[in-house]
Design an enzyme around this catalytic site. Structure first.
Site, short mmCIF file in Angstrom:
data_model
loop_
_atom_site.label_atom_id
_atom_site.label_comp_id
_atom_site.label_asym_id
_atom_site.label_seq_id
_atom_site.Cartn_x
_atom_site.Cartn_y
_atom_site.Cartn_z
N ASP A 1 0.84 -1.19 0.00
CA ASP A 1 0.00 0.00 0.00
C ASP A 1 0.88 1.25 0.00
OD1 ASP A 1 -1.89 1.98 0.51
OD2 ASP A 1 -3.03 0.72 1.89
N ASP B 1 -10.74 3.06 -1.66
CA ASP B 1 -11.26 1.99 -0.82
C ASP B 1 -12.78 1.85 -0.97
OD1 ASP B 1 -8.71 1.72 0.08
OD2 ASP B 1 -9.08 2.49 2.10
#
Length: 389
Positions: A152, A214
């Site tokens: 990430d 997300d």
């Protein structure tokens, strides 16, 4: 996972180079010929995840049929990380203890273990990242028996200007480190689809990359991310998949029809199927959705052909996908209120104008192809039909 605003403890931007060193393109690793399937901890547990929870999820997947249906990755998201020891090796925190023992536990149940890290000095949640320790961490992950890495970008925003070049070089650096470590590891990138990552993701050695921010457990979030993928179909295929984020099925924020829509849409695209619910407490409806073998077979079709939009009937999107065996799958997605769909087979072209058979993949029933297809779709519901030429 969700980004958390942080300062990087002990890191000074002034002490960093203005950009990371150049790294050459990383060769493909030959993994993920079909979209990865498994489970990820973040959507349900977020920072509360522990080793005991991971063991419980692995046990549940082995017992409830998920493993045998293809869900083989048990992926731990952020917050497993501890400090680095005197040699610079990353350690786990008190929630996890012996990561090698945890990997062995998962492997003994016929599944694979995934971990999370970041090219930053810290992760999104403020735990230790891999910056400056890429080769060391890759070797550590290999020694533990890790099979999947979600990487990430979040924490690296504190170190370098946010540019495509900087992101690509940092992702290549870990991709190269994973290759050198010598263990097959599915490599998953997360950075919300910035800088058209689908165009350059393969050069990092990655197998999949997030193409959206997300997801959250709402119809608006899920449908926006899923249908967005239709514009990116040319960039996805065996070994390199666009990733619209994890499944929310079973987390309670959507209806059963909406969860069937997510499962259908992700399978038609096709996209990774990473469950994100508590597998110990699934109700019958959630199991029926996640364990629908006929829909999973669409996602896992070896040809890896992408879906395409055929037409729109009012609020109903009609998507089609060509399958390796010569059949075709049609998805009727109702993005509005309750409606009735009427469909003539000839719309699929001459090969399917008089199909030899058709099957409803959610009702597990044959369809009469001697007359046009008709179905009543409740609000936000879906029908999926597999048709033989």
């Amino acid at each position: 996972m969700a980004a958390v605003a942080l300062s990087v403890a002990g890191a000074s931007q002034a002490s960093e180079a203005s950009e990371p060193a150049a790294v050459g393109p990383v060769a493909a690793n030959g993994l993920a010929a079909t979209p990865p399937m498994g489970w990820n901890s973040w959507n349900h547990f977020a920072g509360r995840i522990t080793a005991a929870d991971v063991r419980a999820m692995a046990d549940a997947m082995a017992a409830n049929g998920m493993r045998d249906a293809g869900y083989v990755y048990v992926n731990i998201d952020d917050t497993w990380e501890g400090k680095r020891n005197a040699a610079g090796d990353i350690e786990t925190n008190d929630k996890f203890g012996d990561m090698k023992a945890l990997a062995d536990y998962v492997h003994a149940r016929g599944m694979k273990l995934g971990l999370y890290s970041s090219p930053g000095a810290t992760t999104c949640a403020g735990f230790v990242g891999s910056h400056g320790h890429e080769d060391q961490d890759a070797r550590r992950f290999a020694a533990w028996g890790v099979d999947y890495l979600k990487y990430d970008y979040c924490g690296a925003r504190d170190l370098y200007p946010v540019t495509q070049r900087n992101q690509e070089m940092l992702f290549r650096k870990m991709g190269d480190a994973l290759r050198k470590a010598g263990r097959p590891v599915v490599y998953s990138l997360s950075q919300s689809g910035d800088f058209d990552i689908w165009r350059w993701g393969p050069q990092t050695g990655a197998n999949l990359w997030r193409t959206t921010p997300d997801i959250s457990d709402t119809w608006e979030s899920m449908s926006q991310r899923g249908f967005r993928q239709l514009d990116l179909s040319a960039w996805s295929g065996p070994g390199h998949w666009s990733d619209p984020d994890m499944l929310e099925i079973g987390n309670g924020g959507m209806t059963a029809d909406e969860y069937r829509t997510q499962m259908s849409l992700w399978s038609l695209l096709p996209a990774p199927l990473l469950a994100g619910n508590d597998l110990r407490t699934m109700d019958a409806a959630t199991k029926d959705i996640l364990l629908n073998r006929e829909v999973i077979a669409v996602d896992q079709d070896p040809a890896g052909h992408p879906a395409r939009r055929l037409e729109r009937q009012g609020d109903v999107e009609v998507l089609v996908r060509d399958m390796a065996d010569g059949s075709i799958v049609v998805g009727f997605f109702n993005r509005g209120e309750s409606t009735t769909v009427r469909w003539s087979w000839h719309k699929l072209g001459d090969r399917f104008a008089h199909p030899t058979g058709a099957r409803d993949l959610w009702h597990h029933a044959a369809i009469d192809t001697q007359r046009p297809f008709e179905a009543t779709l409740p609000r936000h519901a879906v029908a999926m039909v597999r048709i033989a030429p």
